[in-house]
Design a protein around this motif. Structure first.
Motif, mmCIF file in Angstrom:
data_model
loop_
_atom_site.group_PDB
_atom_site.id
_atom_site.type_symbol
_atom_site.label_atom_id
_atom_site.label_comp_id
_atom_site.label_asym_id
_atom_site.label_seq_id
_atom_site.Cartn_x
_atom_site.Cartn_y
_atom_site.Cartn_z
ATOM 1 N N LYS A 38 0.828 -1.208 0.000
ATOM 2 C CA LYS A 38 0.000 0.000 0.000
ATOM 3 C C LYS A 38 0.861 1.256 0.000
ATOM 4 N N HIS A 53 0.241 13.428 -1.135
ATOM 5 C CA HIS A 53 1.214 13.066 -0.102
ATOM 6 C C HIS A 53 0.526 12.517 1.152
ATOM 7 N N GLU A 54 -0.712 12.915 1.390
ATOM 8 C CA GLU A 54 -1.430 12.442 2.584
ATOM 9 C C GLU A 54 -1.551 10.922 2.583
ATOM 10 N N ALA A 55 -1.810 10.335 1.420
ATOM 11 C CA ALA A 55 -1.933 8.878 1.321
ATOM 12 C C ALA A 55 -0.598 8.202 1.621
ATOM 13 N N ALA A 57 1.855 9.484 3.512
ATOM 14 C CA ALA A 57 2.110 9.669 4.945
ATOM 15 C C ALA A 57 1.268 8.707 5.778
ATOM 16 N N SER A 58 0.027 8.521 5.402
ATOM 17 C CA SER A 58 -0.857 7.613 6.126
ATOM 18 C C SER A 58 -0.367 6.171 6.025
ATOM 19 N N ALA A 59 0.027 5.762 4.819
ATOM 20 C CA ALA A 59 0.523 4.397 4.617
ATOM 21 C C ALA A 59 1.821 4.180 5.389
ATOM 22 N N THR A 61 2.775 5.750 8.144
ATOM 23 C CA THR A 61 2.427 5.694 9.563
ATOM 24 C C THR A 61 1.890 4.314 9.939
ATOM 25 N N ALA A 62 1.022 3.767 9.098
ATOM 26 C CA ALA A 62 0.467 2.435 9.363
ATOM 27 C C ALA A 62 1.570 1.377 9.353
ATOM 28 N N SER A 65 3.739 1.712 12.481
ATOM 29 C CA SER A 65 3.002 1.209 13.637
ATOM 30 C C SER A 65 3.062 -0.316 13.689
#
Length: 92
Positions: A38, A53-55, A57-59, A61-62, A65
């Motif tokens: 992803k 870029h938000e997608a 950054a979100s991927a 971060t996930a 984690s």
């Protein structure tokens, strides 16, 4: 006779525990690989101009984690993460 049965029961329980750990390892590796895919897809979309870029950054971060919780063994490939021809993996 009771001693033998007790030892057999303990051995069977140890086998079950090892099996459960292995299943959990494989599930965590598959989840990690999915998160990595992803991230790659989000980065590719961003570079091609069809994603933001938000997608990414979100991927990321996930993925971070997941690595914090389960380690990064899936990043190193090998038989412990790819399985043996049971679908999903492409090999390393």
């Amino acid at each position: 006779m009771a001693g033998f049965l007790d030892r057999a029961k303990e051995a069977a329980q140890r086998g079950l525990d090892v099996g459960k750990e292995k299943v959990e390892e494989v599930q965590n590796a598959r989840t990690g690989q999915d998160l990595l895919r992803k991230l790659g897809a989000a980065y590719y979309a961003e570079q091609r101009g069809s994603g933001g870029h938000e997608a990414v950054a979100s991927a990321l971060t996930a993925l971070e984690s997941h690595i914090s919780a389960h380690g990064d063994a899936f990043l190193h490939g090998g038989p412990q993460t790819w399985g043996s021809g049971t679908g999903g993996g492409t090999g390393a």
